[in-house]
Design a protein around this motif. Sequence first.
Motif, short mmCIF file in Angstrom:
data_model
loop_
_atom_site.label_atom_id
_atom_site.label_comp_id
_atom_site.label_asym_id
_atom_site.label_seq_id
_atom_site.Cartn_x
_atom_site.Cartn_y
_atom_site.Cartn_z
N PRO A 1 0.83 -1.21 0.00
CA PRO A 1 0.00 0.00 0.00
C PRO A 1 0.86 1.26 0.00
CG PRO A 1 -0.84 -1.58 1.58
CD PRO A 1 0.46 -2.13 1.08
N LYS A 2 0.51 2.22 -0.89
CA LYS A 2 1.23 3.49 -0.91
C LYS A 2 0.77 4.33 0.26
CE LYS A 2 1.78 3.73 -5.92
NZ LYS A 2 1.22 4.29 -7.15
N ILE A 3 1.70 5.13 0.78
CA ILE A 3 1.36 5.95 1.95
C ILE A 3 0.24 6.93 1.62
CG2 ILE A 3 2.24 7.73 3.54
CD1 ILE A 3 4.89 6.06 3.51
N GLU A 4 0.24 7.42 0.37
CA GLU A 4 -0.84 8.35 0.02
C GLU A 4 -2.21 7.67 0.03
OE1 GLU A 4 1.56 8.55 -3.51
OE2 GLU A 4 -0.27 8.88 -4.68
N ARG A 5 -2.23 6.38 -0.27
CA ARG A 5 -3.49 5.62 -0.20
C ARG A 5 -3.93 5.52 1.27
NH1 ARG A 5 -8.40 4.45 -1.56
NH2 ARG A 5 -9.02 2.26 -1.50
N LEU A 6 -2.95 5.27 2.15
CA LEU A 6 -3.27 5.19 3.57
C LEU A 6 -3.82 6.53 4.06
CD1 LEU A 6 -0.19 3.15 4.97
CD2 LEU A 6 -2.40 2.27 4.15
N LYS A 7 -3.23 7.59 3.57
CA LYS A 7 -3.68 8.94 3.93
C LYS A 7 -5.12 9.15 3.50
CE LYS A 7 0.16 12.07 4.19
NZ LYS A 7 1.32 12.37 3.32
N GLU A 8 -5.34 8.79 2.24
CA GLU A 8 -6.67 8.91 1.66
C GLU A 8 -7.73 8.20 2.52
OE1 GLU A 8 -6.27 8.32 -2.77
OE2 GLU A 8 -7.87 6.88 -2.29
N LEU A 9 -7.32 7.08 3.06
CA LEU A 9 -8.25 6.28 3.85
C LEU A 9 -8.29 6.72 5.31
CD1 LEU A 9 -7.37 2.75 2.39
CD2 LEU A 9 -9.53 4.00 2.06
N GLY A 10 -7.39 7.63 5.66
CA GLY A 10 -7.36 8.11 7.04
C GLY A 10 -6.74 7.11 8.00
N ILE A 11 -5.90 6.21 7.48
CA ILE A 11 -5.25 5.26 8.40
C ILE A 11 -3.73 5.42 8.33
CG2 ILE A 11 -7.11 3.55 8.48
CD1 ILE A 11 -5.46 1.93 6.39
N ASP A 12 -3.28 6.63 8.06
CA ASP A 12 -1.83 6.86 7.98
C ASP A 12 -1.25 7.11 9.36
OD1 ASP A 12 -3.38 9.14 8.02
OD2 ASP A 12 -1.85 10.37 7.04
N LEU A 13 -1.61 6.23 10.29
CA LEU A 13 -1.09 6.35 11.65
C LEU A 13 0.39 5.98 11.63
CD1 LEU A 13 -4.03 4.39 13.31
CD2 LEU A 13 -3.83 6.87 13.00
N PRO A 14 1.16 6.59 12.50
CA PRO A 14 2.62 6.35 12.46
C PRO A 14 2.97 4.86 12.51
CG PRO A 14 2.02 7.93 14.20
CD PRO A 14 0.74 7.51 13.55
N GLU A 15 2.26 4.11 13.35
CA GLU A 15 2.60 2.69 13.48
C GLU A 15 2.40 1.95 12.16
OE1 GLU A 15 0.53 4.46 15.30
OE2 GLU A 15 0.51 3.87 17.41
N ILE A 16 1.38 2.37 11.43
CA ILE A 16 1.07 1.69 10.18
C ILE A 16 2.06 2.13 9.09
CG2 ILE A 16 -0.69 1.28 8.43
CD1 ILE A 16 -2.80 1.70 10.60
N VAL A 17 2.29 3.41 9.04
CA VAL A 17 3.23 3.92 8.05
C VAL A 17 4.59 3.25 8.22
CG1 VAL A 17 4.49 6.00 7.32
CG2 VAL A 17 2.03 6.13 7.81
N GLU A 18 4.95 3.01 9.48
CA GLU A 18 6.22 2.37 9.81
C GLU A 18 6.37 1.02 9.10
OE1 GLU A 18 8.61 3.71 11.58
OE2 GLU A 18 9.89 1.92 11.51
N MET A 19 5.22 0.29 9.00
CA MET A 19 5.24 -1.06 8.44
C MET A 19 5.63 -1.05 6.96
SD MET A 19 1.67 -2.52 9.98
CE MET A 19 1.26 -2.37 11.71
N VAL A 20 5.28 0.02 6.25
CA VAL A 20 5.42 -0.01 4.80
C VAL A 20 6.36 1.06 4.24
CG1 VAL A 20 3.15 -1.06 4.46
CG2 VAL A 20 3.34 1.44 4.54
#
Lengths: 664, 631
Positions: free
Chosen positions: A640-659
């Motif tokens: 998953p691209k970080i911008e997609r995570l942002k779009e979905l509102g789940i760009d939490l630091p812990e999650i971003v860290e994973m990818v």
Amino acid sequence: MAQMIDITINGKPVQVIQGSFLLGAVRSAGFDVPTLCHHKDLTPNGTCRLCLSEIELKGRKRLVTACNYPVREPLCVSTTAEPVVKHRKMLAQMYLGRWPNVPAIQNIAEQCGVTDGSRFKSELTEENPKACILCGHCTRACEEFTLERVLDFAGRGIKRHLTMAFGEPDSHCIGCTSCAYVCPTGAISVVDALNNPKDPVKIRNAGMRVNAEMATLDQSQCRMRDVGTANIVDVMNRYDLLPVHNYRFGSHEEAFKIDSKVLKSRFAQGAADGCWLGCSMACAKTVDHFELQTGPYKGHKVCVDGPEYETAAASSNMGCFDADFLFEFNFYCDTYGVDTISVGTCMAFVMEAFEAGVITEKHTGGLKLPFGACDEVLEILHQMARGEGFGVDVGKGIRWLKNKWAKEYGADADYLRDIGMELKGLEYSEYVSKESLAQQGGYALATKGPQHDEAWLIFMDMVNKQLPTFEDKAEALYYFPLWRTWFGLNGLCKLIWNDVVPADNSKKHKPQDAAKIPDHVRGYFEFFEGMTGTALDETRMLEQSARVYNFQRCISRMLGFGTRKDDIPPYRSMGPVTVEEYESRAERYDAQLKDQVGVDPTGKNTAEKVRLLRAFREGQYQKLVDVVYKRRGWTSNGVPKIERLKELGIDLPEIVEMVKNDQE
Amino acid sequence: MSNHNLKPIDKSDLEKIAARVREGFGRYKAMIMVCTGTGCVAAKGFDIRDKMTSEIEKHGLQNEYLVVSTGCNGFCAAGPLAVLQPSGVFYQKLKAKDVEEIVEKHLQGGQVVTRLLYTDPVTEKTHEKMEDIPFFTKQQLVALRNKGLIDPENIEHYIARGGYTALRKVLSDNDPEKAIDEVLASGLRGRGGGGFPTGLKWRSGRKAAKERGEPIYVVCNADEGDPGAFMDRSIVETDPHSVLEGMLIGAFAVGSHEGFVYIRKEYPLALVRLERALEQARTMGLLGKNILGMGFDFDIEVHRGAGAFVCGESSALMASMAGKPGEPRAKYVHNVEYGYRDKPTILNNVETWANVPVIFEKGSKWFASIGTGDVSKGPWNGNSGTKVFSLVGRVNHTGLVEVPMGMTLREIIFDIGGGIPDGRSFKAVQTGGPSGGCLPESCLDLKVDFDSLTEAGSMMGSGGMIVMDDRSCIVDVARYFINFLTDESCGKCTPCREGLFALNRTLTKICDGQGTPDDLAFLEELSQTVAAASLCQLGASAPNPVLSALRYFKAEFEAHINDKRCPAGVCKPLIQYGITDACTGCVVCAKRCPTQAITGEKKAKHAISSEKCIKCGVCLEVCKFDAVEVK
């Protein structure tokens, strides 16, 4: 082709289908006749008599009830003839005299020009506006929607009244609320005490549409209530999609031995076996009084829960075309707590390896394991449970076996990778996906491994032909995993979504939309709204799911999976691995080489054709993966691209860290 | 007889058995046919039979006389009774002690016991022989051909009378279509009330089964539910094999291998005899596989109804057989196409089946020559054969009678029935059971057949015939029948359920003296709707008693409503009891009056207090001087 019959209704000529009921013709011709006992989803029974109409047939006039009079020959109909109007009026007076305050009856009275029912007033007159008017909707709904007859009338003549047997609550009632739904007066009401839904009526209306569809369509569609999921054994075999001998083939001449006819004959009949109260599909089935032939319960008569389609197909995958084996296998898998699919697919792999000489009796503890070795399969199952012998190895699954055999027995690791039907460590479930690129993706791109819970596209692709183009397939691989994730999020069963389909589904929608069954999706949304009070549409539903889906993919990545290489399936799931497999469908493959690959197969030997086809199909698959990843907002490596995570509102630091290390 | 003497037979055995049985009978001086139909049994008919046997043995006459227990003789008014055959001497109203006298004086001494013979109440003539009694002379026995001549529990008696030869004939012809043609040509119409041509029904059933490749069932309707009707019960009690043979022939003709008899549970004797007949037929290979060695398979199962009137309606009967509530369905699709278990089904009633073997024995021409009309012009164009009636009510000779179709009501009631007892006058006759109509004196010359009765506003029904004299109130009679039908309506459809209830209420109101002038129009209008709009024939025919009463006896309704008077003196709220000058002061009435409403000195005229009187009628009954009057 249905035969049409010319009739006239009140002087207007119309055509009706032979054998159809007159009422439908009358109403579609634009005339109205009053009815009280008629309901669109129920078999007409002609008891209120209000739809009385005069027909003239061969010069003879007589009165019939339009709701249940089948039109079989040309006739003249009058819904306004003098006697008809007179009798209808008298009937309305009877109703009004007995139940003066019921709105449904007041309506009828008005339609029939009656204002006074006093001539029929008596000690039996019921002032209650929600009185039961004996229309019989509920008793028919009970019988026809759920195959029960929990509600019925008792008492003769004027003493007729609605009751359960002996006037006591009947434990056969599954609480489906069909009776309350069809009741025109509110005499039967439902107490909504559970779960505090926001709008119970909305939920019931959505549920009732399912009940009505089950009542009217299931018999001619999937026969879920009758046969359960096993109904598709026959269909899959017919379409060359039933896994046979470790997915090498898609049909078998002995498949009839475990088909839906055989299974139905063994199912305990007549009992609605739903997962929970109120399910009118009730597709769970059981085989009662089955006497076990092996294992710790040998000689016991037991109740086998199932078999479902996947278990029956696992059986054919092992070449075991024997219903008694199937029941015994099903029972012991359940009893030992192992999955029938994993065991079946794993055993099919073991059997192919045994037949190919990769392993011998030396490795299996003396067991001969060709396809169809029913007794040996059961023996391995018992060993697995006891923690003894070769069964222990099999119990560890295909991925483990491939490693061991390559390392310890010197087996050809590439060959094992091609025929070992697992991905991400999970065994494949029971459909042959070779000819369906969409289903190949459905299996291999699923987050937790090749099961069809995430994207069961084979039926749409191969049977219903709803995904003709490459783009359609990719779009389906975006939409359906999210839609199916949504069921899981809400704890809802998905069988009523696509194991019964509105009669006009494919007429009303173009193929790609029809595949989604939009009317049913809307039903789920209504349920959601009725439960939570929040309205839902496709965009919001997809958002809800996408958050979870992408989160799961991130977790996979964190655990060391979740990249492109984890999404590449064994070649057995994409095309013919062996010469024998190719030749079993040579005509189809040759045509594909010619039409799609652009190679003339004439004069080429099979091994060469296998290689050419493989190159093409693997290429197609890679192309599909590219498009799907893009559509999902993932990198070309499947993260998953970080911008997609942002779009979905789940760009939490812990999650971003994973990818974050996998971003392009 | 016990069944273990029976063994399977083939087609050549029937004559041998018949000859043997007849030869056995021939060895006796006479056979004493003791009636053990339900009517006679209720009057201790079994005791008479047993006493007859034991007295004969006591006198050492057992090799000269054979006692045979027969089914209903028909002349129920004269029961218990015994007939000597072949002489035909007819002894009636027997008590156990009379049997000793018959054995001693007649059987031993050769003297007919005249005091036990029948004397005609009208002509006061005494008749020695059964054939001379007017009750019997005008009858023609077809369905009841073996009545009083055989033991219904002995299959060999039936065979001795030519039984099962018709079946053999049909099987050896081996042409089902021809068999159907024969029934069609005979003009036989359903005796259950509908009067549908039997051959037509068979033909459509056979066609439907063939086209759909489905099994077809054959059903016998023995669910006779009309009050006062006992034709079918008597046939089963008297000659069950005639019904079985008819069903076998029908089954072969339509291609059926499975049959049912739906019989009501309240007919215990008929049930016993039916089951015995089935057992015996099965033992002899007349039911089961390869019947008579002629390659045809058929068997019959008994289904007992629980006594709902509506279950005599074909679709309700089939629902009940299938274990569902006994409610009718719309018959836009007929039972011959979709009947029992949704398979083609042929349903005929007991009497219809019993007629079938005769048609093949004597030919369809012979059958068609009885009755009225000309069936050669079409199956609906005639009323051939005979009809069995149960003649009851205010008539001298109550009982079971069989007459050719087309006989007038007058002949049946006055010639066969012996007229009205106690010097009263005829008022009306109700034909066709509770949903038939009441026909007045002016209709007495009506020919009794399916079509004329319907035209007159009544119907043939299954053959009930209730005679009423001038002491019957027609409003009360209509109320009685509507009340019965209100109870027996299944309640499924609205007009029958709500309409009959309203009819009943209105009639009761009129009987109670609460009627208003507009009630008559309401009764008529409502009756028309119930008749036209009801789902099944029960509802469709239910208003007949009201409509026929209004048609023929309107004045009597008006007397109730306008004058608050019941001309027949039946409706209690409208009558007063009084004592006339004929009173001798015997005090009998005063003693018997349950409410002490009658007062008066001995040997002086008594009086009735209208406040205390509950109009029970005891005084009227006990007064020997006709001094009690109803006003």
